[in-house]
Design a protein around this motif. Structure first.
Motif, mmCIF file in Angstrom:
data_model
loop_
_atom_site.group_PDB
_atom_site.id
_atom_site.type_symbol
_atom_site.label_atom_id
_atom_site.label_comp_id
_atom_site.label_asym_id
_atom_site.label_seq_id
_atom_site.Cartn_x
_atom_site.Cartn_y
_atom_site.Cartn_z
ATOM 1 N N GLY A 100 13.648 -0.815 23.906
ATOM 2 C CA GLY A 100 14.156 -0.413 24.889
ATOM 3 C C GLY A 100 13.750 -0.711 25.798
ATOM 4 N N ILE A 101 12.784 -2.080 26.512
ATOM 5 C CA ILE A 101 12.172 -2.605 27.837
ATOM 6 C C ILE A 101 13.180 -3.652 27.854
ATOM 7 C CG2 ILE A 101 9.886 -2.848 26.595
ATOM 8 C CD1 ILE A 101 10.186 -5.821 26.781
ATOM 9 N N GLY A 102 14.373 -3.934 27.515
ATOM 10 C CA GLY A 102 15.192 -5.029 28.517
ATOM 11 C C GLY A 102 16.004 -6.129 28.030
ATOM 12 N N LEU A 103 16.424 -7.298 27.995
ATOM 13 C CA LEU A 103 16.017 -8.240 27.613
ATOM 14 C C LEU A 103 15.508 -8.961 28.521
ATOM 15 C CD1 LEU A 103 17.744 -10.971 25.955
ATOM 16 C CD2 LEU A 103 19.695 -10.783 27.910
ATOM 17 N N LEU A 104 15.428 -8.991 29.684
ATOM 18 C CA LEU A 104 14.463 -9.545 30.940
ATOM 19 C C LEU A 104 12.809 -9.567 30.718
ATOM 20 C CD1 LEU A 104 16.889 -10.656 34.193
ATOM 21 C CD2 LEU A 104 16.782 -11.453 32.020
ATOM 22 N N ASN A 105 13.083 -8.063 30.225
ATOM 23 C CA ASN A 105 11.551 -7.611 29.883
ATOM 24 C C ASN A 105 11.027 -8.553 29.114
ATOM 25 O OD1 ASN A 105 10.587 -6.518 32.377
ATOM 26 N ND2 ASN A 105 11.678 -5.026 32.006
ATOM 27 N N LYS A 106 11.801 -8.860 27.611
ATOM 28 C CA LYS A 106 11.800 -9.044 26.180
ATOM 29 C C LYS A 106 11.439 -10.366 26.764
ATOM 30 C CE LYS A 106 14.867 -9.769 23.420
ATOM 31 N NZ LYS A 106 15.498 -10.041 21.799
ATOM 32 N N ILE A 107 11.976 -11.736 27.487
ATOM 33 C CA ILE A 107 11.850 -13.044 27.425
ATOM 34 C C ILE A 107 10.292 -12.707 28.183
ATOM 35 C CG2 ILE A 107 12.558 -14.704 28.818
ATOM 36 C CD1 ILE A 107 15.520 -14.118 28.716
ATOM 37 N N GLN A 108 9.984 -12.391 28.939
ATOM 38 C CA GLN A 108 8.887 -12.266 29.642
ATOM 39 C C GLN A 108 7.726 -12.371 28.651
ATOM 40 O OE1 GLN A 108 7.511 -10.408 33.571
ATOM 41 N NE2 GLN A 108 9.888 -9.542 33.799
ATOM 42 N N ALA A 109 7.985 -11.245 27.517
ATOM 43 C CA ALA A 109 6.709 -10.707 26.558
ATOM 44 C C ALA A 109 7.282 -11.700 25.393
ATOM 45 C CB ALA A 109 7.653 -9.603 26.181
ATOM 46 N N TYR A 110 8.264 -12.544 25.147
ATOM 47 C CA TYR A 110 8.183 -13.994 24.400
ATOM 48 C C TYR A 110 6.915 -14.450 25.172
ATOM 49 C CZ TYR A 110 12.161 -12.879 21.256
ATOM 50 O OH TYR A 110 13.088 -12.522 20.546
ATOM 51 N N LYS A 111 7.591 -14.919 26.100
ATOM 52 C CA LYS A 111 6.328 -15.826 27.286
ATOM 53 C C LYS A 111 5.137 -15.776 26.486
ATOM 54 C CE LYS A 111 5.087 -18.381 31.478
ATOM 55 N NZ LYS A 111 3.990 -17.986 31.683
ATOM 56 N N LEU A 112 4.777 -13.751 26.838
ATOM 57 C CA LEU A 112 3.256 -14.420 26.540
ATOM 58 C C LEU A 112 2.990 -13.920 24.883
ATOM 59 C CD1 LEU A 112 3.453 -10.538 28.745
ATOM 60 C CD2 LEU A 112 1.737 -12.761 29.272
ATOM 61 N N GLN A 113 3.804 -13.683 23.991
ATOM 62 C CA GLN A 113 3.679 -14.247 22.817
ATOM 63 C C GLN A 113 3.146 -15.818 22.762
ATOM 64 O OE1 GLN A 113 6.285 -12.058 20.098
ATOM 65 N NE2 GLN A 113 7.078 -10.377 22.043
ATOM 66 N N ASP A 114 4.195 -16.458 23.474
ATOM 67 C CA ASP A 114 3.980 -18.051 23.677
ATOM 68 C C ASP A 114 1.944 -18.771 23.720
ATOM 69 O OD1 ASP A 114 6.303 -18.060 22.646
ATOM 70 O OD2 ASP A 114 7.747 -18.659 24.401
ATOM 71 N N GLU A 115 1.599 -17.830 24.109
ATOM 72 C CA GLU A 115 0.318 -17.877 25.126
ATOM 73 C C GLU A 115 -0.434 -17.416 23.866
ATOM 74 O OE1 GLU A 115 0.510 -15.718 28.741
ATOM 75 O OE2 GLU A 115 1.723 -18.012 29.673
ATOM 76 N N GLY A 116 -0.059 -16.724 23.177
ATOM 77 C CA GLY A 116 -1.049 -16.174 22.288
ATOM 78 C C GLY A 116 -1.182 -14.664 21.757
ATOM 79 N N MET A 117 -0.545 -13.784 22.666
ATOM 80 C CA MET A 117 -0.330 -12.181 22.198
ATOM 81 C C MET A 117 0.644 -11.818 21.686
ATOM 82 S SD MET A 117 -0.588 -10.832 26.402
ATOM 83 C CE MET A 117 -1.859 -10.481 27.601
ATOM 84 N N ASP A 118 0.144 -10.454 20.929
ATOM 85 C CA ASP A 118 1.091 -10.765 19.519
ATOM 86 C C ASP A 118 2.057 -9.759 20.195
ATOM 87 O OD1 ASP A 118 0.148 -7.779 19.645
ATOM 88 O OD2 ASP A 118 -1.567 -7.607 18.083
#
Length: 206
Positions: A100-118
């Protein structure tokens, strides 16, 4: 305030042959946002029959780009295969990318996951709830397709609960334990532990 009966509208239907079988595609729209959704139906049924269905939220990266960061593409294909094998069924494809957050926000969330967040921490860090999806339109879609009783293919208890609250008779819930990879095992474990998704421990350890 918009009348609930006018908030969601059916638009049109057409034939949709696929590599898995010959489906029909049905278009729906949220009139306030112009957000479009579709349902795929296969076979025929009477209103008193139990129909296998899946509610699938759009995932461009998994569904179309074959990403192994999530299990979405594999679950989508497995659900369509199940429907064809059973000779009838419905897939509700909702345009709700990234829970529900949208594609571009999902990409930002992916980056945060790459940095260690779940996945939950990443969404919340961006200012969103862990899951913003709304399933209200499913009632109109299922009513239009004359579906009253369902076997729901999902691991997500929120979808199960939403259908029951809409008055849909969920006769059975069938999990789809497909698409677990080394790339998404931690993501799926987070969904299990924090969002209540129902994967078996045996599947997560494979």
């Amino acid at each position: 305030m918009t009348n609930p009966s006018e908030k969601y509208q059916y638009v049109s239907s057409a034939k949709l042959p696929t590599k898995l079988g010959k489906f029909a595609i049905h278009g729906f729209v949220e009139t306030e946002s112009d957000q479009e959704h579709v349902a795929l139906s296969y076979g025929e049924w009477q209103s008193d029959e139990v129909v296998p269905i899946r509610i699938h939220s759009e995932c461009l990266t998994g569904d179309a780009l074959f990403s192994t960061r999530c299990d979405c593409g594999a679950q989508l294909e497995r659900a369509l295969q199940n429907i064809v094998e059973q000779g009838k069924g419905v897939l509700l494809y909702l345009r709700q990318e990234g829970r529900g957050i949208g594609l571009l926000n999902k990409i930002q969330a992916y980056k945060l996951q790459d940095e260690g967040m779940d996945t939950v921490e990443a969404n919340e860090h961006l200012g969103f709830d862990a899951d913003l999806r709304d399933y209200t339109i499913c009632k109109l879609m299922l009513d239009k397709l004359n579906v009253k009783h369902v076997n729901l293919m999902t691991n997500n208890p929120k979808k199960h609960k939403a259908l029951i609250e809409m008055g849909i008779n969920v006769v059975e819930r069938t999990p789809i334990d497909h698409g677990i990879t080394d790339d998404n095992r931690h993501y799926i474990r987070t969904k299990t532990e924090k969002l209540g998704h129902q994967f078996s421990e045996q599947q997560l350890k494979k």
